[in-house]
Design a protein around this motif. Structure first.
Motif, PDB file in Angstrom:
ATOM      1  N   VAL A   1       0.858  -1.177   0.000  1.00 19.72           N
ATOM      2  CA  VAL A   1       0.000   0.000   0.000  1.00 19.72           C
ATOM      3  C   VAL A   1       0.892   1.224   0.000  1.00 19.72           C
ATOM      4  O   VAL A   1       1.724   1.398   0.897  1.00 19.72           O
ATOM      5  CB  VAL A   1      -0.930  -0.001   1.228  1.00 19.72           C
ATOM      6  N   GLY A   2       0.739   2.064  -1.009  1.00 19.62           N
ATOM      7  CA  GLY A   2       1.550   3.271  -1.123  1.00 19.62           C
ATOM      8  C   GLY A   2       0.877   4.459  -0.476  1.00 19.62           C
ATOM      9  O   GLY A   2      -0.329   4.652  -0.621  1.00 19.62           O
ATOM     10  N   ARG A   3       1.669   5.237   0.232  1.00 21.61           N
ATOM     11  CA  ARG A   3       1.157   6.442   0.888  1.00 21.61           C
ATOM     12  C   ARG A   3       2.093   7.610   0.613  1.00 21.61           C
ATOM     13  O   ARG A   3       3.304   7.454   0.561  1.00 21.61           O
ATOM     14  CB  ARG A   3       1.063   6.232   2.400  1.00 21.61           C
ATOM     15  N   THR A   4       1.493   8.773   0.466  1.00 19.62           N
ATOM     16  CA  THR A   4       2.218  10.033   0.439  1.00 19.62           C
ATOM     17  C   THR A   4       1.639  10.833   1.585  1.00 19.62           C
ATOM     18  O   THR A   4       0.466  11.206   1.545  1.00 19.62           O
ATOM     19  CB  THR A   4       2.040  10.762  -0.904  1.00 19.62           C
ATOM     20  N   GLY A   5       2.431  11.033   2.611  1.00 16.64           N
ATOM     21  CA  GLY A   5       1.901  11.630   3.837  1.00 16.64           C
ATOM     22  C   GLY A   5       0.885  10.660   4.434  1.00 16.64           C
ATOM     23  O   GLY A   5       1.164   9.485   4.605  1.00 16.64           O
ATOM     24  N   SER A   6      -0.318  11.146   4.676  1.00 15.60           N
ATOM     25  CA  SER A   6      -1.352  10.269   5.234  1.00 15.60           C
ATOM     26  C   SER A   6      -2.322   9.761   4.162  1.00 15.60           C
ATOM     27  O   SER A   6      -3.232   8.996   4.466  1.00 15.60           O
ATOM     28  CB  SER A   6      -2.131  11.001   6.323  1.00 15.60           C
ATOM     29  N   ALA A   7      -2.126  10.171   2.933  1.00 15.04           N
ATOM     30  CA  ALA A   7      -3.046   9.783   1.858  1.00 15.04           C
ATOM     31  C   ALA A   7      -2.575   8.512   1.147  1.00 15.04           C
ATOM     32  O   ALA A   7      -1.416   8.405   0.742  1.00 15.04           O
ATOM     33  CB  ALA A   7      -3.161  10.917   0.847  1.00 15.04           C
ATOM     34  N   ALA A   8      -3.493   7.564   0.993  1.00 17.54           N
ATOM     35  CA  ALA A   8      -3.200   6.360   0.212  1.00 17.54           C
ATOM     36  C   ALA A   8      -3.188   6.743  -1.265  1.00 17.54           C
ATOM     37  O   ALA A   8      -4.089   7.431  -1.742  1.00 17.54           O
ATOM     38  CB  ALA A   8      -4.244   5.292   0.472  1.00 17.54           C
TER      39      ALA A   8
ATOM     40  N   ALA B   1      -6.139 -11.325  -8.248  1.00 18.18           N
ATOM     41  CA  ALA B   1      -5.812 -11.295  -6.823  1.00 18.18           C
ATOM     42  C   ALA B   1      -6.299  -9.997  -6.187  1.00 18.18           C
ATOM     43  O   ALA B   1      -6.893 -10.008  -5.098  1.00 18.18           O
ATOM     44  CB  ALA B   1      -4.304 -11.462  -6.620  1.00 18.18           C
ATOM     45  N   TYR B   2      -6.060  -8.886  -6.858  1.00 20.80           N
ATOM     46  CA  TYR B   2      -6.492  -7.586  -6.333  1.00 20.80           C
ATOM     47  C   TYR B   2      -8.004  -7.544  -6.202  1.00 20.80           C
ATOM     48  O   TYR B   2      -8.548  -7.128  -5.178  1.00 20.80           O
ATOM     49  CB  TYR B   2      -5.988  -6.471  -7.255  1.00 20.80           C
ATOM     50  N   GLY B   3      -8.692  -7.969  -7.252  1.00 15.97           N
ATOM     51  CA  GLY B   3     -10.159  -7.929  -7.242  1.00 15.97           C
ATOM     52  C   GLY B   3     -10.776  -8.804  -6.164  1.00 15.97           C
ATOM     53  O   GLY B   3     -11.777  -8.437  -5.546  1.00 15.97           O
ATOM     54  N   ALA B   4     -10.182  -9.949  -5.908  1.00 12.77           N
ATOM     55  CA  ALA B   4     -10.765 -10.891  -4.949  1.00 12.77           C
ATOM     56  C   ALA B   4     -10.304 -10.660  -3.511  1.00 12.77           C
ATOM     57  O   ALA B   4     -11.064 -10.956  -2.583  1.00 12.77           O
ATOM     58  CB  ALA B   4     -10.432 -12.317  -5.377  1.00 12.77           C
ATOM     59  N   PHE B   5      -9.078 -10.149  -3.329  1.00 14.89           N
ATOM     60  CA  PHE B   5      -8.509 -10.181  -1.983  1.00 14.89           C
ATOM     61  C   PHE B   5      -7.995  -8.861  -1.420  1.00 14.89           C
ATOM     62  O   PHE B   5      -7.645  -8.786  -0.261  1.00 14.89           O
ATOM     63  CB  PHE B   5      -7.385 -11.225  -1.917  1.00 14.89           C
ATOM     64  N   TYR B   6      -7.928  -7.810  -2.222  1.00 17.74           N
ATOM     65  CA  TYR B   6      -7.473  -6.528  -1.697  1.00 17.74           C
ATOM     66  C   TYR B   6      -8.647  -5.823  -1.059  1.00 17.74           C
ATOM     67  O   TYR B   6      -9.724  -5.748  -1.640  1.00 17.74           O
ATOM     68  CB  TYR B   6      -6.853  -5.660  -2.799  1.00 17.74           C
ATOM     69  N   THR B   7      -8.442  -5.248   0.117  1.00 19.67           N
ATOM     70  CA  THR B   7      -9.570  -4.668   0.843  1.00 19.67           C
ATOM     71  C   THR B   7      -9.372  -3.212   1.220  1.00 19.67           C
ATOM     72  O   THR B   7      -9.836  -2.780   2.261  1.00 19.67           O
ATOM     73  CB  THR B   7      -9.854  -5.478   2.130  1.00 19.67           C
ATOM     74  N   GLY B   8      -8.699  -2.431   0.407  1.00 22.76           N
ATOM     75  CA  GLY B   8      -8.582  -1.011   0.682  1.00 22.76           C
ATOM     76  C   GLY B   8      -7.279  -0.609   1.319  1.00 22.76           C
ATOM     77  O   GLY B   8      -6.356  -1.398   1.447  1.00 22.76           O
ATOM     78  N   SER B   9      -7.194   0.637   1.725  1.00 23.16           N
ATOM     79  CA  SER B   9      -5.939   1.193   2.245  1.00 23.16           C
ATOM     80  C   SER B   9      -5.652   0.718   3.653  1.00 23.16           C
ATOM     81  O   SER B   9      -6.539   0.349   4.396  1.00 23.16           O
ATOM     82  CB  SER B   9      -5.999   2.721   2.197  1.00 23.16           C
ATOM     83  N   ALA B  10      -4.367   0.743   3.992  1.00 19.05           N
ATOM     84  CA  ALA B  10      -3.935   0.303   5.332  1.00 19.05           C
ATOM     85  C   ALA B  10      -4.235   1.340   6.367  1.00 19.05           C
ATOM     86  O   ALA B  10      -4.329   2.492   6.107  1.00 19.05           O
ATOM     87  CB  ALA B  10      -2.444  -0.005   5.315  1.00 19.05           C
TER      88      ALA B  10
END
Length: 176
Positions: free
Chosen positions: A64-71, A167-176
């Motif tokens: 999960v990539g972040r710049t500051g607090s924004a995903a 994999a992303y479509g089935a198992f990724y659930t949003g930002s950390a």
């Protein structure tokens, strides 16, 4: 036949060539945080059924990539084994879940010229904006602009992108 000669013969028969790193650093975020998804047996089977693949260790890792607090999105690395050795494909996703970009980050020395030719023919441009459920078709898109081996490698990159999308479509659930 001496031992070094036997080892050289075995390596030639197995067609093993060393891997090279094609991209050392990915841009787009200040920091990446790993999120591991441990697949259950039914989940691994579902992924395998969808794209004829599941990760060897049963773990999907999304960065999960972040710049500051924004995903700013997520990144996934997928390995594709070919008769010429493995390649690694990095697929970046936007926060909205579409493909931001694709890079081939590793390939064997043998495949490097084919990868560079495919990328030079615009291969990675054809993956932008794909979303889970879409079918990558970069190989067909560059077929008239690159040689047969570059188009073959593009087909292998298509497999990697398809795996990442599934994999992303089935198992990724949003930002950390």
């Amino acid at each position: 036949m001496n031992v070094p000669m036997r080892l050289a013969t075995i390596a030639a028969v197995l067609h093993i060539t060393p891997a090279v790193v094609l991209v050392k650093r990915l841009l787009g975020a200040d920091a990446y945080f790993a999120r591991e998804v441990h697949l259950s047996t039914p989940d691994a089977h579902r992924l395998h059924k969808a794209v004829e693949w599941s990760p060897e260790d049963g773990v999907l890792t999304f960065y999960v990539g972040r710049t500051g607090s924004a995903a700013v999105g997520a990144l996934e690395f997928v390995r594709v084994d070919t008769p010429h050795g493995p390649i690694e494909v990095a697929v970046g996703f936007t926060p909205q879940g579409t493909v931001r970009g694709v890079l081939v980050t590793k390939a064997t020395v043998e495949m490097k010229p084919w990868v560079l030719e495919a990328v030079g023919a615009g291969l990675t441009n054809h993956y932008r904006q794909l979303k889970p459920g879409d079918t990558p078709n970069g190989a067909a898109a560059i077929a008239g602009q690159a040689g047969d081996l570059a188009v073959y490698i593009a087909g292998e990159v298509d497999k990697g992108v398809a795996r990442a999308l599934a994999a992303y479509g089935a198992f990724y659930t949003g930002s950390a």
